[in-house]
Scaffold this motif. Sequence first.
Motif, PDB file in Angstrom:
ATOM      1  N   CYS A 123       1.065  -1.392  -0.446  1.00 35.66           N
ATOM      2  CA  CYS A 123      -0.166   0.100  -0.190  1.00 35.66           C
ATOM      3  C   CYS A 123       1.103   0.991  -0.399  1.00 35.66           C
ATOM      4  O   CYS A 123       0.615   2.242  -0.867  1.00 35.66           O
ATOM      5  CB  CYS A 123      -1.167  -0.039   1.556  1.00 35.66           C
ATOM      6  N   GLU A 174       2.385   1.927  -3.777  1.00 37.56           N
ATOM      7  CA  GLU A 174       1.674   2.151  -4.573  1.00 37.56           C
ATOM      8  C   GLU A 174       1.527   3.703  -4.450  1.00 37.56           C
ATOM      9  O   GLU A 174       1.052   4.856  -5.140  1.00 37.56           O
ATOM     10  CB  GLU A 174       0.224   1.599  -4.034  1.00 37.56           C
ATOM     11  N   GLU A 175       1.372   4.283  -3.077  1.00 37.38           N
ATOM     12  CA  GLU A 175       0.921   5.917  -2.779  1.00 37.38           C
ATOM     13  C   GLU A 175       2.628   6.374  -3.526  1.00 37.38           C
ATOM     14  O   GLU A 175       2.266   7.578  -3.764  1.00 37.38           O
ATOM     15  CB  GLU A 175       0.770   5.930  -1.554  1.00 37.38           C
TER      16      GLU A 175
END
Length: 114
Positions: free
Chosen positions: A31, A34-35
């Motif tokens: 996550c 991805e950010e």
Amino acid sequence: MHSTLTEHARCLYGDEYRSAPECGAEHREHCFVEELTFADADSILAMLRELCPHVADGFLPVWIRNLSYRLVLLQRPDEPALLREAAESLWMHGPDWDGIAADLVKRADVLEAG
């Protein structure tokens, strides 16, 4: 939810200079990556400079640093200072990337001579 990329990185990897904030979010590296992938250059540089103010410090994994600089340079390919900063990080964490670091410095030299 984290309000900044820096905050997310601090929660996930820790911070050599400050305590990680109390956070109830579930932290998954994919996550964060991805950010990071879709972050703007200013957010990425803010994270690097706050969590790793000196080349040889910080808890960010080397591969996250390398990816971060790569993403910044894709957004700002013509900034000699950033090219040199990325090269310095690669040299510190090499030697696998010494050739890439040398190429970055050459690009910076060409841009400055420009």
